[in-house]
Design a protein around this motif. Structure first.
Motif, PDB file in Angstrom:
ATOM      1  N   ASP A   1       0.832  -1.205   0.000  1.00  9.14           N
ATOM      2  CA  ASP A   1       0.000   0.000   0.000  1.00  9.14           C
ATOM      3  C   ASP A   1       0.868   1.258   0.000  1.00  9.14           C
ATOM      4  OD1 ASP A   1      -2.132  -1.693   0.064  1.00  9.14           O
ATOM      5  OD2 ASP A   1      -2.744  -1.221   2.114  1.00  9.14           O
ATOM      6  N   GLN A   2       1.960   1.235   0.778  1.00  8.25           N
ATOM      7  CA  GLN A   2       2.855   2.392   0.828  1.00  8.25           C
ATOM      8  C   GLN A   2       3.485   2.649  -0.539  1.00  8.25           C
ATOM      9  OE1 GLN A   2       5.619   2.609   4.210  1.00  8.25           O
ATOM     10  NE2 GLN A   2       4.457   0.960   5.170  1.00  8.25           N
ATOM     11  N   ILE A   3       3.936   1.577  -1.201  1.00  4.52           N
ATOM     12  CA  ILE A   3       4.569   1.707  -2.519  1.00  4.52           C
ATOM     13  C   ILE A   3       3.553   2.212  -3.535  1.00  4.52           C
ATOM     14  CG2 ILE A   3       5.621   0.418  -4.434  1.00  4.52           C
ATOM     15  CD1 ILE A   3       6.837  -1.449  -2.217  1.00  4.52           C
ATOM     16  N   ASN A   4       2.359   1.599  -3.567  1.00 13.28           N
ATOM     17  CA  ASN A   4       1.323   2.029  -4.519  1.00 13.28           C
ATOM     18  C   ASN A   4       0.936   3.483  -4.311  1.00 13.28           C
ATOM     19  OD1 ASN A   4       0.922  -0.188  -6.225  1.00 13.28           O
ATOM     20  ND2 ASN A   4      -0.300  -1.228  -4.698  1.00 13.28           N
ATOM     21  N   TYR A   5       0.872   3.907  -3.063  1.00 14.83           N
ATOM     22  CA  TYR A   5       0.512   5.297  -2.770  1.00 14.83           C
ATOM     23  C   TYR A   5       1.528   6.251  -3.398  1.00 14.83           C
ATOM     24  CZ  TYR A   5      -0.776   9.535  -0.326  1.00 14.83           C
ATOM     25  OH  TYR A   5      -1.158  10.817  -0.049  1.00 14.83           O
TER      26      TYR A   5
ATOM     27  N   GLY B   1       3.392   7.810 -19.934  1.00 11.33           N
ATOM     28  CA  GLY B   1       3.848   6.585 -19.268  1.00 11.33           C
ATOM     29  C   GLY B   1       3.228   6.382 -17.910  1.00 11.33           C
ATOM     30  N   GLU B   2       3.458   5.192 -17.380  1.00  8.91           N
ATOM     31  CA  GLU B   2       3.026   4.869 -16.025  1.00  8.91           C
ATOM     32  C   GLU B   2       3.868   3.706 -15.529  1.00  8.91           C
ATOM     33  OE1 GLU B   2      -0.983   3.405 -15.826  1.00  8.91           O
ATOM     34  OE2 GLU B   2      -0.520   1.636 -16.976  1.00  8.91           O
ATOM     35  N   VAL B   3       3.866   3.524 -14.214  1.00 12.66           N
ATOM     36  CA  VAL B   3       4.568   2.394 -13.617  1.00 12.66           C
ATOM     37  C   VAL B   3       3.672   1.805 -12.546  1.00 12.66           C
ATOM     38  CG1 VAL B   3       5.805   3.827 -11.918  1.00 12.66           C
ATOM     39  CG2 VAL B   3       6.755   1.613 -12.575  1.00 12.66           C
ATOM     40  N   LYS B   4       3.683   0.474 -12.425  1.00 16.74           N
ATOM     41  CA  LYS B   4       2.879  -0.159 -11.378  1.00 16.74           C
ATOM     42  C   LYS B   4       3.681  -1.254 -10.696  1.00 16.74           C
ATOM     43  CE  LYS B   4       0.396  -3.119 -14.644  1.00 16.74           C
ATOM     44  NZ  LYS B   4      -0.908  -3.453 -15.204  1.00 16.74           N
ATOM     45  N   LEU B   5       3.294  -1.531  -9.470  1.00 20.22           N
ATOM     46  CA  LEU B   5       3.930  -2.582  -8.678  1.00 20.22           C
ATOM     47  C   LEU B   5       3.364  -3.925  -9.109  1.00 20.22           C
ATOM     48  CD1 LEU B   5       5.728  -3.379  -6.208  1.00 20.22           C
ATOM     49  CD2 LEU B   5       3.676  -3.139  -4.811  1.00 20.22           C
ATOM     50  N   ILE B   6       4.267  -4.859  -9.439  1.00 18.78           N
ATOM     51  CA  ILE B   6       3.861  -6.196  -9.851  1.00 18.78           C
ATOM     52  C   ILE B   6       4.009  -7.178  -8.692  1.00 18.78           C
ATOM     53  CG2 ILE B   6       4.436  -8.130 -11.399  1.00 18.78           C
ATOM     54  CD1 ILE B   6       3.126  -5.733 -12.783  1.00 18.78           C
ATOM     55  N   GLU B   7       5.095  -7.035  -7.940  1.00 19.78           N
ATOM     56  CA  GLU B   7       5.387  -8.011  -6.895  1.00 19.78           C
ATOM     57  C   GLU B   7       6.332  -7.395  -5.877  1.00 19.78           C
ATOM     58  OE1 GLU B   7       7.023 -12.650  -6.775  1.00 19.78           O
ATOM     59  OE2 GLU B   7       7.182 -11.480  -8.612  1.00 19.78           O
TER      60      GLU B   7
ATOM     61  N   GLN C   1       6.522  -2.620 -13.219  1.00 17.83           N
ATOM     62  CA  GLN C   1       6.297  -2.739 -14.659  1.00 17.83           C
ATOM     63  C   GLN C   1       5.967  -1.360 -15.206  1.00 17.83           C
ATOM     64  OE1 GLN C   1       2.670  -4.658 -16.223  1.00 17.83           O
ATOM     65  NE2 GLN C   1       4.057  -5.926 -17.426  1.00 17.83           N
ATOM     66  N   PHE C   2       6.736  -0.955 -16.204  1.00 18.27           N
ATOM     67  CA  PHE C   2       6.486   0.313 -16.870  1.00 18.27           C
ATOM     68  C   PHE C   2       5.564   0.073 -18.050  1.00 18.27           C
ATOM     69  CE2 PHE C   2      10.290   1.226 -14.537  1.00 18.27           C
ATOM     70  CZ  PHE C   2      10.207   2.570 -14.225  1.00 18.27           C
ATOM     71  N   GLY C   3       4.702   1.042 -18.336  1.00 16.41           N
ATOM     72  CA  GLY C   3       3.787   0.903 -19.461  1.00 16.41           C
ATOM     73  C   GLY C   3       3.603   2.226 -20.171  1.00 16.41           C
ATOM     74  N   GLY C   4       2.789   2.210 -21.207  1.00 16.40           N
ATOM     75  CA  GLY C   4       2.556   3.420 -21.988  1.00 16.40           C
ATOM     76  C   GLY C   4       3.839   3.863 -22.658  1.00 16.40           C
ATOM     77  N   GLY C   5       4.129   5.172 -22.614  1.00 20.88           N
ATOM     78  CA  GLY C   5       5.320   5.725 -23.250  1.00 20.88           C
ATOM     79  C   GLY C   5       6.619   5.317 -22.587  1.00 20.88           C
ATOM     80  N   CYS C   6       6.559   4.711 -21.402  1.00 21.75           N
ATOM     81  CA  CYS C   6       7.783   4.256 -20.733  1.00 21.75           C
ATOM     82  C   CYS C   6       8.290   2.940 -21.333  1.00 21.75           C
ATOM     83  CB  CYS C   6       7.538   4.035 -19.234  1.00 21.75           C
ATOM     84  SG  CYS C   6       7.299   5.555 -18.313  1.00 21.75           S
ATOM     85  N   GLN C   7       7.360   2.136 -21.855  1.00 27.33           N
ATOM     86  CA  GLN C   7       7.767   0.833 -22.387  1.00 27.33           C
ATOM     87  C   GLN C   7       8.582   1.039 -23.653  1.00 27.33           C
ATOM     88  OE1 GLN C   7       4.757  -2.108 -22.691  1.00 27.33           O
ATOM     89  NE2 GLN C   7       6.060  -3.544 -23.765  1.00 27.33           N
ATOM     90  N   GLY C   8       9.813   0.509 -23.651  1.00 28.19           N
ATOM     91  CA  GLY C   8      10.698   0.638 -24.805  1.00 28.19           C
ATOM     92  C   GLY C   8      11.446   1.956 -24.837  1.00 28.19           C
ATOM     93  N   CYS C   9      11.246   2.804 -23.851  1.00 30.92           N
ATOM     94  CA  CYS C   9      11.895   4.112 -23.814  1.00 30.92           C
ATOM     95  C   CYS C   9      13.369   3.947 -23.459  1.00 30.92           C
ATOM     96  CB  CYS C   9      11.190   5.000 -22.800  1.00 30.92           C
ATOM     97  SG  CYS C   9      11.907   6.640 -22.643  1.00 30.92           S
ATOM     98  N   SER C  10      14.247   4.621 -24.214  1.00 32.52           N
ATOM     99  CA  SER C  10      15.687   4.494 -23.964  1.00 32.52           C
ATOM    100  C   SER C  10      16.096   5.131 -22.636  1.00 32.52           C
ATOM    101  CB  SER C  10      16.469   5.129 -25.110  1.00 32.52           C
ATOM    102  OG  SER C  10      16.131   6.506 -25.216  1.00 32.52           O
ATOM    103  N   ALA C  11      15.272   6.031 -22.099  1.00 31.46           N
ATOM    104  CA  ALA C  11      15.600   6.703 -20.839  1.00 31.46           C
ATOM    105  C   ALA C  11      15.034   5.973 -19.627  1.00 31.46           C
ATOM    106  CB  ALA C  11      15.084   8.135 -20.864  1.00 31.46           C
ATOM    107  N   VAL C  12      14.463   4.779 -19.831  1.00 32.57           N
ATOM    108  CA  VAL C  12      13.771   4.114 -18.719  1.00 32.57           C
ATOM    109  C   VAL C  12      14.723   3.717 -17.600  1.00 32.57           C
ATOM    110  CG1 VAL C  12      13.776   1.681 -19.448  1.00 32.57           C
ATOM    111  CG2 VAL C  12      11.806   2.607 -18.209  1.00 32.57           C
ATOM    112  N   ASP C  13      15.974   3.332 -17.915  1.00 34.69           N
ATOM    113  CA  ASP C  13      16.933   2.981 -16.857  1.00 34.69           C
ATOM    114  C   ASP C  13      17.212   4.181 -15.967  1.00 34.69           C
ATOM    115  OD1 ASP C  13      17.093   0.363 -17.631  1.00 34.69           O
ATOM    116  OD2 ASP C  13      18.909   0.636 -18.844  1.00 34.69           O
TER     117      ASP C  13
END
Length: 197
Positions: free
Chosen positions: A111-115, A130-136, A149-161
């Motif tokens: 809950d703390q991480i999701n918040y 983009g967005e990021v969500k907690l998987i585990e 897990q990154f999604g939207g414009g973050c997925q495949g983005c060269s700046a994601v690291d």
């Protein structure tokens, strides 16, 4: 009690329950996908044989509610009301904490991480689609590792690291002492919608 049910809300729900012709019929209140932008607060009929022993019972003068245990922090300060209008009326459920519950140092780590993800990090990523969500959440000595897990414009983005290390991981570890690392589960070889290619 954490939830307010107005007189109008109670009367309307009591009339719906009465029409079911089932002795002991109650209302079950829960949140689907709690703690996410997709959270929905739901009401359902609850027959006596459908009661879950882990549910919390809330009695109002006219209606008995069964509150799903996992939904409780997300139902904090919720209001159920019925307002009559020319078309008959409308039942409204306002649950201000359904998408982002109030969290404290005693709240579960997830809950703390999701918040933090939904209130602080995702609004910044949304500017790039983009967005990021907690998987585990994995326990590893000396603490916990969040798998994201990154999604939207973050997925495949060269700046994601860079986003992960300097933004997301830094923020989460600073704010949650039990967290020691953050890992990315996303497949960044798919660059179709990437913000930076």
């Amino acid at each position: 009690m954490i939830i307010t049910v107005t007189d109008g809300g109670q009367e309307y729900l009591a009339s719906l329950l009465e029409k079911q012709n089932v002795e002991g019929m109650a209302v079950r209140l829960f949140v689907t996908q709690p703690g996410t932008p997709y959270a929905e607060t739901c009401l359902a009929y609850c027959r006596p044989d459908e009661v879950n022993s882990e549910d919390e019972v809330m009695e109002t003068p006219k209606v008995r509610f069964y509150l799903e245990r996992n939904s409780l922090p997300f139902l904090e300060e919720a209001t159920i009301d019925f307002a009559e209008d020319r078309m008959g009326g409308q039942l409204t459920i306002k649950a201000p904490n359904a998408k982002m519950p109030k969290v404290s140092a005693d709240s579960p780590l997830q809950d703390q991480i999701n918040y933090i993800l939904y209130s602080d990090i995702n609004p910044g990523l949304a500017a790039h689609g983009g967005e990021v969500k907690l998987i585990e959440l994995i326990e590893e000595e000396p603490g916990y590792v969040a798998i994201l897990q990154f999604g939207g414009g973050c997925q495949g983005c060269s700046a994601v690291d860079l986003t992960l290390k300097d933004g997301v991981e830094k923020t989460l570890i600073e704010r949650i002492p039990a967290l020691v690392a953050v890992r990315d589960e996303t497949d960044h070889s798919n660059r179709v919608n990437a913000y930076y290619k």
